[in-house]
Structure formats: C-alpha cells, structure tokens
Scaffold this active site. Structure first.
Site: not given
Length: 231
Positions: A186, A201
């Site tokens: 992301h 992430c």
C-alpha cells in the site's frame, strides 16, 4: 499492517546494511538542534554520495547538504552529522541503484509462476515479473521494522481494498493488496528510506502502489525473501 504517520517524535532506524537497528527517540525536523560543526565517522563517504568535496572535514555547506538529506528522508536528529544512520540509508540507495533492471539476477524469485510480485527484503526492492520477463520495477519499498518483520515465503494476493483504513492504527492504507494476514502492499506519504520501517506492510510511493493495483489481481502470487537490514 499500516504504518503510523509521523505526528511528533519519530524513531531512528537503520545503522548500516549489516548492523542491527538502533532505536532511539529523536526530534522532528522542526524541533532539531542547530547544524553540527563535528565531522562524523562516515564523513568522506557521505560527502562523496552528496557530491561534496571529499576532505573528511565538516563545513557549513557540508552540514547543510547532509541536513537536507536527513530532513527529506526523516532521519533524526537532522543536525547534519555524518553518522551510521545517514550512511546506512545512502549505502542502501547505492546498492539499490546498482541492481539496475536485473532485480532477479540471482533467480531467487520464482520464474515458473507466471505473473508474480517479488519483494527483496535485503535490498528493500520490489518488482513484478511474468516468468522471466520484468513487467514493472524494481522500485524501492519500506518493509517491516525490527519486531514487525514482513514475513517471508510464497503468498497470494487474497484481498484488495483501494481505500482501506487500518483497523489497528486507524490510518489510511491506499491501494491495499493483502497477501499475508494484515500485511499488504500500500502507499504511504513518507520516504521509502524513512527509518526504521513499517509495521509489516510493504510500503510504496503512491505512483508505484497505483501501478501495482493495475497490474495485480486477487490470486496473483507474491514472493518475499531475504532479510531487512537491522531485523
């Protein structure tokens, strides 16, 4: 997991590509002390990286250039000192640049899976390939910090949410593509070299995250390998 956006204090990270992370609280750029007159242990290497005269001596111009680099990438304290954190980031940048357009030269990312997103934790790079053909990248990424490591192995994109908001950290995670539990590709609004890293992430620039969104789909393979420096 989504990465906390800086609000007040930030955390120091990478010491070098092979040294452990040193975590310490530092002031935000706006709160930083005045520019240091001291030469750091990596003075000559930092001067060379920044295109400054390589004499190993700290000048006001050297300090200004180093401090600008530190501020841009969220390295604290941003006082223009050529220390291990600053050189660690620069060294990583040099190694990423040296990869060129052959990120899978070692053949570690599978070439028998069709379209696959590869993540090299050691070099903090990611790319998309189809067989042996490079489709996009490599691009710099920001993966999990010590204690929140991005997990290695072969995964699959199992859920996509273009406007996702982290339920743990309550922060936006645009163009989220989840591949392992709460870990996803992301976009974030900080430098890809901002230490110490994410909460697991694979952080990307908005441009790269949008491109990954357009190129990947649910069920596509993701392969994560290596080890992030300092973890």
């Amino acid at each position: 997991m989504g990465d906390m956006r800086r609000r007040s204090a930030v955390v120091l990270g990478v010491t070098s590509l092979v040294a452990p992370l040193t975590l310490a609280l530092g002031a935000t750029p706006a709160q930083a002390a005045s520019c240091t007159t001291s030469a750091g242990p990596y003075q000559k290497k930092v001067e060379k990286f920044l295109g400054r005269p390589v004499d190993g001596k700290q000048s006001s111009a050297d300090c200004k250039a180093i401090r600008s680099f530190q501020t841009k990438h969220g390295i604290t304290p941003n006082i223009g000192y050529a220390g291990p954190v600053t050189w660690g980031v620069m060294d990583l940048m040099n190694k990423q640049k040296a990869v060129g357009k052959k990120p899978n030269k070692s053949g570690k990312c599978p070439t028998n899976k069709g379209r696959i997103a590869c993540v090299d934790l050691t070099l903090q790079l990611s790319w998309i390939q189809d067989g042996k053909k490079l489709v996009y990248g490599p691009v710099p990424v920001r993966t999990g910090r010590d204690g929140y490591e991005t997990r290695t192995g072969l995964k699959k994109v199992y859920w996509r949410n273009i406007d996702h908001v982290s339920t743990i950290y309550d922060v936006p995670m645009p163009y989220s593509q989840f591949f392992d539990g709460g870990q996803a590709f992301h976009s974030v609004g900080v430098s890809m070299w901002n230490p110490p890293g994410s909460h697991g992430c694979v952080n990307m620039t908005k441009t790269d995250a949008k491109k990954y969104w357009s190129l990947l789909k649910k069920g596509d393979d993701v392969y994560v390998y290596g080890r992030k420096p300092g973890t």
